[in-house]
Structure formats: structure tokens, C-alpha cells
Design a protein around this motif. Structure first.
Motif, mmCIF file in Angstrom:
data_model
loop_
_atom_site.group_PDB
_atom_site.id
_atom_site.type_symbol
_atom_site.label_atom_id
_atom_site.label_comp_id
_atom_site.label_asym_id
_atom_site.label_seq_id
_atom_site.Cartn_x
_atom_site.Cartn_y
_atom_site.Cartn_z
ATOM 1 N N ASP A 119 0.861 -1.179 0.000
ATOM 2 C CA ASP A 119 0.000 0.000 0.000
ATOM 3 C C ASP A 119 0.895 1.226 0.000
ATOM 4 O OD1 ASP A 119 -2.279 1.556 0.024
ATOM 5 O OD2 ASP A 119 -3.132 0.626 1.815
ATOM 6 N N ARG A 120 0.309 2.366 -0.237
ATOM 7 C CA ARG A 120 1.069 3.603 -0.146
ATOM 8 C C ARG A 120 1.247 3.985 1.324
ATOM 9 N NH1 ARG A 120 2.496 5.462 -4.752
ATOM 10 N NH2 ARG A 120 1.293 4.998 -6.636
ATOM 11 N N ALA A 121 2.371 4.577 1.623
ATOM 12 C CA ALA A 121 2.650 4.966 3.013
ATOM 13 C C ALA A 121 1.560 5.878 3.563
ATOM 14 C CB ALA A 121 4.012 5.657 3.087
ATOM 15 N N SER A 122 0.970 6.696 2.718
ATOM 16 C CA SER A 122 -0.051 7.642 3.183
ATOM 17 C C SER A 122 -1.300 6.953 3.702
ATOM 18 C CB SER A 122 -0.437 8.597 2.046
ATOM 19 O OG SER A 122 -0.942 7.879 0.933
ATOM 20 N N ARG A 123 -1.487 5.674 3.354
ATOM 21 C CA ARG A 123 -2.666 4.948 3.822
ATOM 22 C C ARG A 123 -2.417 4.237 5.153
ATOM 23 N NH1 ARG A 123 -7.380 3.337 0.219
ATOM 24 N NH2 ARG A 123 -6.676 1.183 0.330
#
Length: 229
Positions: A119-123
């Protein structure tokens, strides 16, 4: 658009609510069964602490857990601890998570979670919010799905509807909350389309495996059987 700073603040708030509720217990209360089969409240608290550490590993480019066996063993080891030790651990590891997230970073980078999931770190902050919020409900201490912030309920239904989209065991399913919001999921197996409707917290409870769906209405078929998360 994901706002990781907003989600980090929401994680802090959710953690404080959980700790405030648990602070009224004694050691016997912490040893009582949670709503998760086979887990006491102590197991839930231990899991939350170890999960915070694991997400620090994710932020810093290490494997989330050494292995599934090590994860489970750590939870079993820590579950029987006295309540004050449990709560101090949850708070300390929550602080560690926030500190790691505050470090300068590329929030668009892809990170690896458990079982090869990426996943993206922002999630990641929202994923931690999910852990804290749903496990607060699992503690069975009077905090219910209906007490969760409306934003959280909507976004977690978004997430779970996406997760089950195209799943080979789930027929085409439309979800409709009483306030008019709709989602679609499933579609990977024969049958359907089925429409499942009811209060948003009940939809979330069914999707997240916290409720059996008996309070929901269905049209076009029976309530789909969802695979475990």
C-alpha cells in the motif's frame, strides 16, 4: 485524497478514547474475554501495542513482523500482563508510531505490510486508525460501532467494499446505507446482484466480521457469506 496528517490526529484521538475506557478496569477486567474468539481483553491490548511497533517497521523499511508465528507468540506472551503494564505499553508504542510518522518521508512510496500486501505509506495511518477503533469495539466495554466517527464508518466501508470487489466467493452486491450512500462490491462468483441495506454501522459490522448481518435487509437473494478478513 488521503490526508495522512488528519489520519494521524484521528489515531491519537482514538487511542486516547480507548485508554480512557480501559483505565477504569482492574486486572480481572483485563483478563475477561473480549468479543474476539479465543482472545481476552489482554490479547487485544497486547495486539494493539505490537501492531504499533510493526507499523513502525513498515515506515522504516523493515518487515512488518519477523513471521506470523512470532507475531502470535508475542501476543500470547504479553496478554496476561497486569493492566498498568498493558496500558503503558499501548501508550508508549502509540507514541513511537506517531514519532516515526513525523519523520520526513515520501508519503507516496509503496510499503509492504503482512502477507505480501502493499500500500502507499499515506494509507498506513488510516490502517492504524482501523486497528484502534475496531479493537476498541472488540474490547466489549460499552464502545460500539454506533459510537465510531461517521467519517471513519464511511471510509472503512469504502475500504472493505474495495477489498471484496471481484472476490471469487462474493456475488455482485450493492450496499445501501439508510442515509442514501451506496457502494458496490463482490462480483467474482455466480449469483446476484444482491442489495444489502441498513444503518451504516450495521453494514460496517457485517463487512468487518463484527456482526452477523441479521439487522440488515436484502433484496435479490440471501445475505452473502463473506470470507474472513
Amino acid at each position: 485524497m488521503i490526508d495522512h496528517e488528519h489520519d494521524l490526529a484521528s489515531v491519537r484521538d482514538a487511542t486516547e478514547r480507548l485508554l480512557a475506557d480501559a483505565a477504569s478496569w482492574d486486572n480481572a477486567s483485563a483478563a475477561e474475554p473480549s468479543r474476539l474468539p479465543g482472545w481476552t481483553r489482554g490479547h487485544v491490548l497486547a495486539h494493539l501495542a505490537r501492531n504499533a511497533e510493526a507499523l513502525v517497521n513498515v515506515f522504516e523499511g523493515r518487515p512488518m513482523y519477523p513471521s506470523a508465528e512470532a507475531r502470535d507468540a508475542d501476543i500470547e506472551r504479553d496478554a496476561p500482563r497486569p493492566l498498568d503494564v498493558q496500558l503503558a505499553d499501548v501508550r508508549a508504542t502509540a507514541d513511537l508510531f506517531q514519532e516515526s510518522a513525523a519523520a520526513p518521508a515520501d508519503w507516496d512510496r509503496v510499503v509492504e505490510l503482512r502477507n505480501g500486501v502493499t500500500d502507499r505509506a499515506s494509507r498506513v495511518p488510516f490502517r492504524r486508525w482501523v486497528e484502534v477503533a475496531l479493537h476498541h469495539v472488540d474490547l466489549g466495554c460499552g464502545y460500539e460501532l454506533e459510537d465510531l466517527p461517521e467519517e471513519f464508518v464511511r471510509r472503512e466501508i469504502d475500504f472493505l467494499a474495495e477489498r471484496f470487489a471481484g472476490h471469487p466467493q462474493v456475488p455482485s452486491t450493492g450496499l445501501r446505507a439508510d442515509d442514501g450512500r451506496t457502494w458496490t462490491t463482490g462480483g467474482g462468483s455466480e449469483g446476484g446482484p444482491v442489495t444489502v441495506s441498513g444503518p451504516a454501522p450495521e453494514l460496517l459490522g457485517w463487512l468487518a466480521g463484527r456482526r452477523d448481518g441479521s439487522a440488515l435487509k436484502t433484496e435479490g437473494g440471501s445475505l452473502p457469506q463473506l470470507p474472513p478478513l
